[in-house]
Design a protein around this motif. Structure first.
Motif, PDB file in Angstrom:
ATOM      1  N   THR A   4       0.844  -1.194   0.000  1.00 45.74           N
ATOM      2  CA  THR A   4       0.000   0.000   0.000  1.00 45.74           C
ATOM      3  C   THR A   4       0.878   1.243   0.000  1.00 45.74           C
ATOM      4  O   THR A   4       1.690   1.427   0.903  1.00 45.74           O
ATOM      5  N   GLU A   6       1.399   4.877   0.827  1.00 43.72           N
ATOM      6  CA  GLU A   6       0.777   5.782   1.799  1.00 43.72           C
ATOM      7  C   GLU A   6       0.379   7.096   1.147  1.00 43.72           C
ATOM      8  O   GLU A   6       1.032   7.568   0.216  1.00 43.72           O
ATOM      9  N   SER A  13      -4.068   5.547   4.771  1.00 43.83           N
ATOM     10  CA  SER A  13      -3.344   4.272   4.654  1.00 43.83           C
ATOM     11  C   SER A  13      -3.256   3.592   6.017  1.00 43.83           C
ATOM     12  O   SER A  13      -3.336   2.356   6.102  1.00 43.83           O
ATOM     13  N   PHE A  17      -4.671  -0.129   7.033  1.00 40.80           N
ATOM     14  CA  PHE A  17      -3.798  -1.019   7.791  1.00 40.80           C
ATOM     15  C   PHE A  17      -4.551  -1.620   8.985  1.00 40.80           C
ATOM     16  O   PHE A  17      -4.489  -2.834   9.250  1.00 40.80           O
ATOM     17  N   GLN A 176       4.313  -1.436   9.231  1.00 42.01           N
ATOM     18  CA  GLN A 176       3.946  -0.036   9.025  1.00 42.01           C
ATOM     19  C   GLN A 176       5.138   0.799   8.570  1.00 42.01           C
ATOM     20  O   GLN A 176       6.234   0.696   9.115  1.00 42.01           O
ATOM     21  N   THR A 220       2.856  -0.885   4.401  1.00 44.17           N
ATOM     22  CA  THR A 220       2.641   0.479   3.913  1.00 44.17           C
ATOM     23  C   THR A 220       3.999   1.125   3.715  1.00 44.17           C
ATOM     24  O   THR A 220       4.899   0.971   4.546  1.00 44.17           O
TER      25      THR A 220
END
Length: 342
Positions: A4, A6, A13, A17, A176, A220
């Motif tokens: 993904t 961000e 995003s 998550f 993350q 992300t």
């Protein structure tokens, strides 16, 4: 492996998550959350609360009532020749229910959260426990994260090659802001980073771990900060599904009347296709998202009707320019070609 991109400020995003992790809790899956910015325990405590079937119907009933009233007001303004045209489907999914729905205004109850097994990886705590290590030109943060994921897969019985004695389950991995400076990677701060292959090597090994285990992963990445486009192409090729979020916050589109009902665009760059050398491409090009009072929705983006009492002459030029920015689909219809191309 879901990659993904961000949005600029990481607001939406981060919400996607948490949706991924919350779905794992409701389905009874094990969780592994890794972060270098926000403590994983704090992330897990802020997961959105699931909507039960009755609650979901009530919520959708409220939303549908609001939408119907808006449609009625618009229908009073639209010319009679537009009213008989078929309406475009707002949602890209079918009517059958898939997965679960969540209320972003509430957090998940501790009882539901404690019913699943979860593991956390906070980089600052891990670096303080052990000295720095570097494996195969990969920075220490990525190497330690790989070791933790590998240990969880083998010890908790997610290894697909090893016959399992207990009941099978699925591991959901969430990482993350991978590739940011907080992970010790300099691809965001330099055109010629020192460890240029660290991120791609990490993803290559991670994808191998996912292939041989009962696990799925979402990462992300602050793609808008990465200057080196070659790295982004390699990261895209190493991922199965690639989705980008473009927020309107701070951009010209925030005040553009074309996007007044939405908070950003969703770009589906790549969809996994099994048993094929090429990746699938989404049929739906124009997707937009908006954060309602309780629900986060992704819808097809379609141009509003040209209403003379609501659209000024100056903004019509902006609408025409914005329509050119849209990809083929509703964008091509909005520009209005003289003949159709078959």
């Amino acid at each position: 492996l879901v990659f993904t991109e961000e949005d600029k400020y990481g607001l939406y995003s981060n919400l996607l998550f948490k949706y991924f992790l919350a779905e794992g809790v409701v389905c009874g899956h094990d969780l592994f959350v890794a972060s270098a910015k926000e403590h994983p325990d704090h992330i897990l405590k802020e997961l959105p609360a699931p909507l039960l079937d009755d609650t979901y119907r009530n919520e959708l009933g409220e939303e549908a009532t609001a939408v119907k009233s808006e449609d009625f007001q618009d229908s009073m303004k639209i010319a009679w020749r537009y009213q008989n045209l078929p309406k475009m489907e707002a949602s890209p999914t079918t009517s059958t229910k898939f997965g679960h729905y969540y209320d972003v205004s509430k957090t998940m109850s501790p009882e539901l959260f404690q019913s699943v097994k979860w593991h956390s990886f906070y980089l600052h705590e891990e670096l303080s426990l052990q000295p720095k290590m570097k494996i195969c030109n990969m920075n220490s943060a990525y190497a330690r994260l790989l070791q933790s994921i590998q240990r969880i897969i083998y010890q908790e019985g997610f290894d697909g090659s090893d016959p399992q004695k207990k009941q099978k389950n699925i591991l959901r991995i969430g990482i993350q802001s991978l590739g940011s400076v907080l992970w010790g990677d300099d691809i965001c701060s330099s055109d010629t980073p020192e460890d240029i292959n660290s991120l791609t090597k990490f993803l290559y090994v991670l994808r191998g771990l996912l292939r041989k285990s009962l696990s799925a992963c979402i990462i992300t990445v602050p793609a808008h900060l990465i200057q080196n486009k070659a790295i982004m192409e390699r990261v895209t090729n190493l991922s199965d599904m690639v989705v980008g979020l473009e927020s309107f916050i701070g951009s010209e589109r925030e005040t553009n009347p074309l996007y007044k009902d939405y908070h950003g665009l969703v770009h589906v760059h790549q969809i996994p296709r099994l048993n094929s050398l090429i990746c699938d491409v989404s049929d739906t090009k124009d997707l937009a998202f908006r954060l309602k009072r309780k629900l986060f929705t992704i819808e097809r983006l379609h141009l509003p009707p040209d209403l003379s009492d609501t659209v000024s002459r100056a903004s019509k030029q902006d609408l025409a320019e914005s329509a050119k920015l849209l990809s083929s689909g509703c964008g091509a219809m909005a520009i209005g070609k003289k003949h159709l191309d078959f």
